[in-house]
Design a protein around this motif. Structure first.
Motif, PDB file in Angstrom:
ATOM      1  N   PHE A   1       0.353  -1.319  -0.208  1.00 20.59           N
ATOM      2  CA  PHE A   1      -0.097   0.193   0.249  1.00 20.59           C
ATOM      3  C   PHE A   1       0.961   1.360  -0.014  1.00 20.59           C
ATOM      4  O   PHE A   1       0.934   2.024  -0.822  1.00 20.59           O
ATOM      5  CB  PHE A   1      -0.917   0.283   1.208  1.00 20.59           C
ATOM      6  CG  PHE A   1      -1.789   1.679   1.530  1.00 20.59           C
ATOM      7  CD1 PHE A   1      -2.635   1.744   0.231  1.00 20.59           C
ATOM      8  CD2 PHE A   1      -1.393   1.970   2.500  1.00 20.59           C
ATOM      9  CE1 PHE A   1      -3.418   3.676   1.062  1.00 20.59           C
ATOM     10  CE2 PHE A   1      -2.082   3.667   2.533  1.00 20.59           C
ATOM     11  CZ  PHE A   1      -2.499   4.215   1.509  1.00 20.59           C
TER      12      PHE A   1
ATOM     13  N   VAL B   1      -6.947  -3.079  -6.998  1.00 25.59           N
ATOM     14  CA  VAL B   1      -7.872  -2.590  -6.217  1.00 25.59           C
ATOM     15  C   VAL B   1      -7.128  -1.238  -5.452  1.00 25.59           C
ATOM     16  O   VAL B   1      -8.098  -0.143  -5.929  1.00 25.59           O
ATOM     17  CB  VAL B   1      -8.852  -3.243  -5.163  1.00 25.59           C
ATOM     18  CG1 VAL B   1      -9.915  -2.769  -4.813  1.00 25.59           C
ATOM     19  CG2 VAL B   1      -9.608  -4.462  -6.173  1.00 25.59           C
ATOM     20  N   VAL B   2      -6.019  -1.009  -4.722  1.00 28.06           N
ATOM     21  CA  VAL B   2      -5.738  -0.414  -4.063  1.00 28.06           C
ATOM     22  C   VAL B   2      -5.215   0.883  -4.995  1.00 28.06           C
ATOM     23  O   VAL B   2      -5.315   1.717  -4.555  1.00 28.06           O
ATOM     24  CB  VAL B   2      -4.619  -0.819  -3.156  1.00 28.06           C
ATOM     25  CG1 VAL B   2      -3.690   0.918  -2.313  1.00 28.06           C
ATOM     26  CG2 VAL B   2      -5.115  -1.571  -1.702  1.00 28.06           C
TER      27      VAL B   2
ATOM     28  N   SER C   1      -6.059  -7.699  -4.904  1.00 30.78           N
ATOM     29  CA  SER C   1      -5.408  -6.152  -4.100  1.00 30.78           C
ATOM     30  C   SER C   1      -5.310  -5.468  -4.209  1.00 30.78           C
ATOM     31  O   SER C   1      -5.569  -4.002  -3.594  1.00 30.78           O
ATOM     32  CB  SER C   1      -6.013  -7.417  -2.977  1.00 30.78           C
ATOM     33  OG  SER C   1      -4.615  -7.197  -2.415  1.00 30.78           O
ATOM     34  N   ALA C   2      -4.004  -5.149  -4.444  1.00 32.19           N
ATOM     35  CA  ALA C   2      -3.238  -3.950  -5.034  1.00 32.19           C
ATOM     36  C   ALA C   2      -3.449  -3.559  -6.190  1.00 32.19           C
ATOM     37  O   ALA C   2      -3.158  -2.001  -6.237  1.00 32.19           O
ATOM     38  CB  ALA C   2      -1.464  -4.575  -5.168  1.00 32.19           C
TER      39      ALA C   2
ATOM     40  N   THR D   1     -10.258  -1.506   2.672  1.00 31.51           N
ATOM     41  CA  THR D   1     -11.097  -2.128   1.196  1.00 31.51           C
ATOM     42  C   THR D   1      -9.433  -2.617   0.382  1.00 31.51           C
ATOM     43  O   THR D   1     -10.681  -4.103   0.559  1.00 31.51           O
ATOM     44  CB  THR D   1     -11.477  -1.079   0.212  1.00 31.51           C
ATOM     45  OG1 THR D   1     -11.805  -0.108   0.963  1.00 31.51           O
ATOM     46  CG2 THR D   1     -11.883  -1.531  -0.528  1.00 31.51           C
ATOM     47  N   GLY D   2      -8.424  -2.566   0.302  1.00 37.97           N
ATOM     48  CA  GLY D   2      -7.738  -3.403  -0.328  1.00 37.97           C
ATOM     49  C   GLY D   2      -7.692  -4.936   0.111  1.00 37.97           C
ATOM     50  O   GLY D   2      -7.643  -5.938  -0.198  1.00 37.97           O
TER      51      GLY D   2
ATOM     52  N   THR E   1      -9.004   3.234   2.271  1.00 35.71           N
ATOM     53  CA  THR E   1      -8.748   2.810   0.860  1.00 35.71           C
ATOM     54  C   THR E   1      -7.518   1.232   1.141  1.00 35.71           C
ATOM     55  O   THR E   1      -7.461   0.079   0.994  1.00 35.71           O
ATOM     56  CB  THR E   1      -7.045   3.774   0.218  1.00 35.71           C
ATOM     57  OG1 THR E   1      -8.026   4.574  -0.026  1.00 35.71           O
ATOM     58  CG2 THR E   1      -6.774   2.844  -0.697  1.00 35.71           C
TER      59      THR E   1
END
Length: 181
Positions: A57, A102-103, A99-100, A123-124, A120
């Motif tokens: 992140f 999406v982030v 997920s990365a 959510t990830g 953020t």
């Protein structure tokens, strides 16, 4: 007068620092869970430290992913995580990548504030642990109800990892500023 602190040291280049840092975090996650398992797992609750995802992140949020082959290193980190912890290729590899991404999509649209980073990363992590749960169902390794998984594992994990992200936000921001310049 220009007071910006920059580093010309060749060992502080992003393409050297970030991959080493991400690989270190993969093994630090396991050590943290092993060392503090009594503290992180109590009653029916399980808190899973996922500092690797917090590091991913930070790389996306501070635009460090543009300074090295981020997505290829993310594949390598996912493979290491899979081979070291699960002995099966695919679960964490796909979960980290999706997920990365999406982030990455959310972070582009959120304002540059500390609370937006909380949402953020939350959510990830939610996407990450949902994909891990689905993979566990597909290989018959998960025997917990989805609601129990969300309440007793995912929510405490998101709170713990988001808290870690908020604590280290400013120091990592400063360090990233020095390394990226």
């Amino acid at each position: 007068m220009n007071n910006k602190i920059t580093s010309n040291n060749r060992y502080l280049r992003p393409k050297i620092v970030y991959p080493i840092f991400l690989i270190f975090l993969v093994f630090f996650d396991g050590s943290l869970m092993s060392g503090f398992s009594n503290f992180l797992s109590f009653y029916d609750f399980s808190i899973l430290p996922n500092l690797t995802f917090v590091g991913i992140f930070y790389a996306i949020h501070f635009h460090s992913d543009k300074h090295f082959a981020f997505w290829w290193w993310l594949v390598a980190v996912g493979l290491i995580f899979d081979l070291y912890y699960t002995q099966a290729i695919g679960t964490y590899l796909v979960s980290y990548l999706v997920s990365a991404y999406v982030v990455y999509l959310i972070d582009q649209r959120m304002p540059y504030q500390i609370w937006s980073t909380f949402w953020t990363i939350a959510t990830g992590l939610l996407v990450f642990y949902f994909l891990v749960f689905i993979a566990g169902i597909l290989v018959n390794e998960t025997d917990i109800a989805f609601a129990n998984y969300i309440i007793f594992t995912v929510l405490p994990t998101i709170i713990f990892n988001a808290f870690i992200e908020i604590i280290f936000y400013r120091p990592v921001e400063s360090l990233t500023y020095i390394i990226n310049k």
